[in-house]
Motif scaffolding. Structure first.
Motif, short mmCIF file in Angstrom:
data_model
loop_
_atom_site.label_atom_id
_atom_site.label_comp_id
_atom_site.label_asym_id
_atom_site.label_seq_id
_atom_site.Cartn_x
_atom_site.Cartn_y
_atom_site.Cartn_z
N VAL A 75 2.56 -7.03 3.25
CA VAL A 75 2.07 -6.98 1.86
C VAL A 75 1.86 -5.54 1.45
CG1 VAL A 75 0.24 -7.66 0.27
CG2 VAL A 75 0.96 -9.23 2.08
N TRP A 76 2.78 -5.01 0.66
CA TRP A 76 2.68 -3.65 0.13
C TRP A 76 3.20 -3.69 -1.29
CZ3 TRP A 76 0.55 0.20 3.16
CH2 TRP A 76 0.40 -0.11 4.52
N TYR A 77 2.30 -3.70 -2.27
CA TYR A 77 2.72 -3.74 -3.67
C TYR A 77 3.44 -2.44 -4.04
CZ TYR A 77 -0.35 -7.80 -4.70
OH TYR A 77 -0.95 -9.03 -4.76
N ASP A 78 4.37 -2.54 -4.98
CA ASP A 78 5.03 -1.34 -5.47
C ASP A 78 4.03 -0.48 -6.24
OD1 ASP A 78 7.63 0.15 -6.24
OD2 ASP A 78 6.56 -0.13 -8.14
N PRO A 79 3.91 0.82 -5.92
CA PRO A 79 2.86 1.62 -6.56
C PRO A 79 3.07 1.84 -8.05
CG PRO A 79 4.26 3.00 -5.18
CD PRO A 79 4.64 1.58 -4.88
N VAL A 80 4.30 2.04 -8.50
CA VAL A 80 4.51 2.30 -9.92
C VAL A 80 4.19 1.06 -10.75
CG1 VAL A 80 6.18 3.00 -11.68
CG2 VAL A 80 6.25 4.05 -9.42
N ALA A 81 4.70 -0.09 -10.33
CA ALA A 81 4.43 -1.33 -11.06
C ALA A 81 2.94 -1.65 -11.04
CB ALA A 81 5.23 -2.48 -10.44
N THR A 82 2.30 -1.46 -9.88
CA THR A 82 0.88 -1.79 -9.75
C THR A 82 0.01 -0.86 -10.59
OG1 THR A 82 1.29 -2.57 -7.50
CG2 THR A 82 -1.00 -2.12 -8.11
N LEU A 83 0.26 0.44 -10.49
CA LEU A 83 -0.56 1.39 -11.25
C LEU A 83 -0.33 1.27 -12.75
CD1 LEU A 83 -0.28 4.49 -8.89
CD2 LEU A 83 -2.25 2.96 -9.15
N ALA A 84 0.90 0.94 -13.16
CA ALA A 84 1.16 0.72 -14.59
C ALA A 84 0.39 -0.51 -15.10
CB ALA A 84 2.66 0.55 -14.83
N HIS A 85 0.36 -1.56 -14.29
CA HIS A 85 -0.40 -2.75 -14.66
C HIS A 85 -1.89 -2.41 -14.80
CE1 HIS A 85 -1.50 -6.97 -14.89
NE2 HIS A 85 -2.29 -6.84 -13.83
N LEU A 86 -2.40 -1.63 -13.85
CA LEU A 86 -3.81 -1.28 -13.89
C LEU A 86 -4.13 -0.30 -15.01
CD1 LEU A 86 -4.48 -1.03 -10.05
CD2 LEU A 86 -4.96 -2.94 -11.59
N ALA A 87 -3.15 0.52 -15.39
CA ALA A 87 -3.37 1.43 -16.52
C ALA A 87 -3.68 0.65 -17.79
CB ALA A 87 -2.13 2.30 -16.73
N ALA A 88 -3.08 -0.52 -17.92
CA ALA A 88 -3.26 -1.32 -19.14
C ALA A 88 -4.61 -2.03 -19.19
CB ALA A 88 -2.13 -2.34 -19.26
N VAL A 89 -5.30 -2.11 -18.05
CA VAL A 89 -6.57 -2.86 -18.03
C VAL A 89 -7.76 -1.96 -17.69
CG1 VAL A 89 -5.44 -5.05 -17.48
CG2 VAL A 89 -6.22 -3.57 -15.61
N THR A 90 -7.53 -0.64 -17.64
CA THR A 90 -8.61 0.32 -17.42
C THR A 90 -8.55 1.37 -18.52
OG1 THR A 90 -7.17 1.63 -15.95
CG2 THR A 90 -8.63 0.01 -14.91
N ASP A 91 -9.60 2.18 -18.61
CA ASP A 91 -9.70 3.14 -19.71
C ASP A 91 -9.63 4.60 -19.29
OD1 ASP A 91 -10.04 1.16 -21.72
OD2 ASP A 91 -12.14 0.93 -21.11
N ARG A 92 -10.27 4.96 -18.18
CA ARG A 92 -10.41 6.39 -17.87
C ARG A 92 -10.05 6.76 -16.43
NH1 ARG A 92 -13.86 6.21 -14.36
NH2 ARG A 92 -13.52 8.45 -13.99
N VAL A 93 -10.14 5.83 -15.51
CA VAL A 93 -9.92 6.16 -14.10
C VAL A 93 -8.48 6.62 -13.89
CG1 VAL A 93 -9.21 3.81 -13.37
CG2 VAL A 93 -10.40 5.34 -11.76
N ARG A 94 -8.32 7.63 -13.03
CA ARG A 94 -6.99 8.15 -12.77
C ARG A 94 -6.26 7.27 -11.76
NH1 ARG A 94 -6.35 14.49 -13.56
NH2 ARG A 94 -4.36 13.63 -14.24
N LEU A 95 -4.94 7.41 -11.74
CA LEU A 95 -4.05 6.51 -11.01
C LEU A 95 -3.29 7.32 -9.95
CD1 LEU A 95 -2.75 4.93 -14.30
CD2 LEU A 95 -4.47 3.89 -12.78
N LEU A 96 -3.60 7.09 -8.69
CA LEU A 96 -3.09 7.89 -7.58
C LEU A 96 -2.13 7.07 -6.72
CD1 LEU A 96 -3.15 10.36 -5.57
CD2 LEU A 96 -5.18 9.28 -4.56
N SER A 97 -0.97 7.62 -6.44
CA SER A 97 -0.10 7.06 -5.40
C SER A 97 -0.51 7.70 -4.09
CB SER A 97 1.37 7.36 -5.71
OG SER A 97 1.60 8.76 -5.82
N HIS A 98 -1.00 6.89 -3.18
CA HIS A 98 -1.48 7.44 -1.90
C HIS A 98 -0.86 6.65 -0.76
CE1 HIS A 98 -5.09 8.88 0.76
NE2 HIS A 98 -3.91 9.21 1.25
#
Length: 316
Positions: A75-98
């Motif tokens: 189980v390893w979600y794709d980081p770009v798809a996941t962070l883009a999804h989370l960008a739409a449901v958050t307001d200020r937190v930064r999005l890190l590929s780690h």
């Protein structure tokens, strides 16, 4: 993305979190994550956003070989798809590929994906990168595993231009060569922060010479002073003295006194006791810490994130 100074003395530590659910290695995943999905992932990301965390992070693996599945999970979600999804449901937190294993992909593909993410999120991307360690992934994608370090170095050089302000970025290297190819949208940020992950000598050299920050590979705190001294020396040799974000990955944390076995290495107790322990990372020279909480369900994790943000983080 260094913590903002609010007066005399050291700047407070920024705090980030590697999200649950999106990567489920048996080394650190909690049992409840096996039955969780997007709903729980979004709930935790929103909790981190509300609690003032600096970033939420997502890992990167394309495929796990059967021989490693028991140790790494699949189980390893794709980081770009996941962070883009989370960008739409958050307001200020930064999005890190780690961390993103950028050598597995053409730099123009990586730039297209992450520039779009930065644009969609309003400039919240932090690109964390690493060399990768799963040979079978490289083999399956036709990339020379033995040259992964050199490929990462060239990727970083190429991405500096491809994630910059120019519509037609240009790079001429040993592996990749491109010019006169326009890419829009451009990132919102004029310089996307690139944090280099890993604790090997090569990773430290790469972070010092090419990165805007360093993401350690789970180094215990006793090793941090030596690592930071090496980084400082390498940056001085490279003639780099600008802003640089030093990270640390803390021990597991559980705010309060747990009624269940959270493991002997876990920091527990009253908020001030936890804060006192974590302030040691600031004294060593870290600017941000990544915290992983022990929890038995998503709701408990959300509560832990909220408690940490309200009661521990202000004391850092």
């Amino acid at each position: 993305m260094r913590a903002r100074r609010e007066g005399p003395g050291p700047a407070p530590l920024a705090c980030g979190i590697q999200l649950p659910v999106q990567s489920q290695s048996p080394l650190y995943a909690e049992p409840w994550e096996a039955g969780a999905g997007p709903t729980e992932l979004v709930a935790v990301a929103r909790a981190a956003d509300r609690a003032g965390f600096a970033y939420v992070a997502c890992c990167d693996h394309v495929a796990i070989p059967r021989s490693r599945a028991a140790a790494m999970g699949t189980v390893w979600y794709d980081p770009v798809a996941t962070l883009a999804h989370l960008a739409a449901v958050t307001d200020r937190v930064r999005l890190l590929s780690h961390v993103a294993v950028v050598a597995l992909r053409h730099p123009l593909v990586t730039a297209k994906q992450y520039a779009t993410l930065d644009r969609l999120s309003g400039g919240r991307l932090v690109l964390g990168v690493g060399a990768g360690h799963v040979r079978e992934e490289f083999d399956a994608l036709g990339v020379d595993f033995r040259r992964r370090g050199a490929l990462l170095d060239e990727s970083l050089d190429a991405l500096r231009g491809a994630l910059g302000t120019e519509e037609f970025p240009e790079h001429h290297g040993e592996r990749w060569d491109f010019a006169d190819l326009g890419q829009r949208p451009r990132p919102v940020q004029t310089r996307v922060p690139i944090w280099v992950g890993g604790s090997s000598p090569a990773a430290l050299r790469r972070a010092a010479s090419r990165g805007d920050g360093w993401l350690p590979q789970g180094d215990p705190r006793r090793r941090m002073p030596e690592r930071l001294a090496t980084l400082a020396e390498l940056r001085a040799r490279a003639g780099r003295d600008g802003a640089f974000t030093v990270g640390a990955v803390t021990e597991p944390v559980h705010v309060g006194r747990p009624s269940w076995d959270v493991g002997r290495r876990t920091l527990t107790g009253e908020p001030e006791r936890i804060a006192e322990s974590l302030r040691a990372y600031r004294a060593m020279g870290a600017h941000q810490i990544q915290v992983r909480f022990r929890s038995r369900c998503a709701d408990e994790l959300v509560d832990q994130v909220a408690a940490f943000g309200a009661e521990v983080a202000p004391a850092l």
